[in-house]
Design a protein around this motif. Sequence first.
Motif, mmCIF file in Angstrom:
data_model
loop_
_atom_site.group_PDB
_atom_site.id
_atom_site.type_symbol
_atom_site.label_atom_id
_atom_site.label_comp_id
_atom_site.label_asym_id
_atom_site.label_seq_id
_atom_site.Cartn_x
_atom_site.Cartn_y
_atom_site.Cartn_z
ATOM 1 N N GLN A 102 29.678 43.842 30.976
ATOM 2 C CA GLN A 102 29.886 43.021 32.848
ATOM 3 C C GLN A 102 31.352 43.026 31.733
ATOM 4 O O GLN A 102 31.483 42.121 30.648
ATOM 5 N N SER A 141 35.127 39.006 35.504
ATOM 6 C CA SER A 141 34.604 39.852 36.453
ATOM 7 C C SER A 141 32.801 40.083 36.884
ATOM 8 O O SER A 141 31.942 40.413 36.126
ATOM 9 N N ARG A 142 32.732 40.405 38.339
ATOM 10 C CA ARG A 142 31.287 40.873 38.010
ATOM 11 C C ARG A 142 31.128 42.346 38.727
ATOM 12 O O ARG A 142 30.470 43.362 38.198
ATOM 13 N N LYS A 143 32.050 43.206 38.134
ATOM 14 C CA LYS A 143 32.566 44.330 37.432
ATOM 15 C C LYS A 143 32.301 45.262 36.732
ATOM 16 O O LYS A 143 32.352 43.741 35.193
ATOM 17 N N ASN A 201 40.101 49.476 40.076
ATOM 18 C CA ASN A 201 39.476 49.550 38.836
ATOM 19 C C ASN A 201 40.035 50.293 38.065
ATOM 20 O O ASN A 201 39.819 50.267 36.239
ATOM 21 N N LEU A 223 40.664 47.513 35.462
ATOM 22 C CA LEU A 223 39.529 46.725 34.896
ATOM 23 C C LEU A 223 39.607 47.678 34.117
ATOM 24 O O LEU A 223 38.916 47.653 32.927
#
Length: 400
Positions: free
Chosen positions: A84, A88-90, A386, A389
């Motif tokens: 992770q 972030s939750r991603k 994305n 990130l």
Amino acid sequence: MIPAGVQAPEEKTHAAPEVVRLTAAEHLAFLREGAAGAGPCHGRVSFLQTPAWAGVKQGWTGESLGWRDAAGRLRGAALVLYRQLPGSRKSFAYLPEGPVIDWAAPDLSGLLAPLLDHVRGAGAFAVRMGPPLAYRRWSARSLKAATGPGRRVGDLLPDRVEPLGAAVADRLREAGWRRCGEEDAGGARDAQPRLVFEVPLAGRSLDDLWSGLNQEWRRNVKRAAKAGVSARLSDRSELPAFHDLLGVTERRDGFRLGRSLEYYQRQFAVLNEQQPGSMRLYTAVYAGQVLAAHTLLRSPDGARASYQTGASADHLREVRPSNALQWRMINDAHQEGAAVYDMRGVPDTLDPGERPFGLLRWKLGTGGEAVEMLGEWELTLSGAVNRTLHRAMQSYLARR
């Protein structure tokens, strides 16, 4: 036109296998039997793709996935690790030295598509994988002949280019994947060694392996035996001695792995609980002292024995404990039917004036070959967020 009363032949469908979650037992069974039975197109089966490896890596979560065809047969498997991104939750999805699939499949992108859909659904913004395929090979003889100031392994014409590895590299680029370490990879670097050193065992006798060692190696193994060095298989109680020697080795050779004793104790416990004997510790003892200690990992199918980490004392180096240990480990791997003894990573320098060359020189003495693997590849899953990130995660991993 089909005549009346004659049944039309069934249409054959070639739907891509579906990616499903596997139990640890299903995953391990495929690595032991299914991948081996499917032949070399699956590539090597790495200890990094075993379901137990998720229990070794702290800070990551893992899941076992499989490719099932329309008949329900398992055609591939993967350990996917998720990290992770802080704040972030991603997450970032990583398949070390995997997945184990048919890399020669005509529609490779179609085979990987359900994997990408799955990890996207699990919250991943990007994927990194390491296809377990060789790309180029150089014999020890070729490398020894090419040593010199400023020279690199990659500057030499290889003795062999692996057709499947080269083809898969082209197909991944066409599908938008980027090879770590290249200019368009956003600064990503391989987490696993791309250049490794292997000693082929299949079809060779112990006499063949002995004659394959260079003169210096044979002399050092004999010297250790004459001095009374005992190269033995140890248990986890010797891990503290191994870790102490690892600290000595790091200070002497100018590197730092940064792994605690607890890391190796956890690795030993988790891997051997999954499959007894899959992680081993060998020690070289002289006059009651442990002078060297090396860890070895076995692949689930038994085809590969991998020398993972070596450590040795600063004193009494003249009795050559490390050579004695390696020869014992090679002997054991050969006796147990391994096809390859994998000495893992080597530097790419062929310059004797550079400090890292010493490690390559030592491994060259076994008479094996340097193998450039296909390396690790990354793909950002679609979307501007994305991509942002992914860049943040690359920076985070580089700092770690």
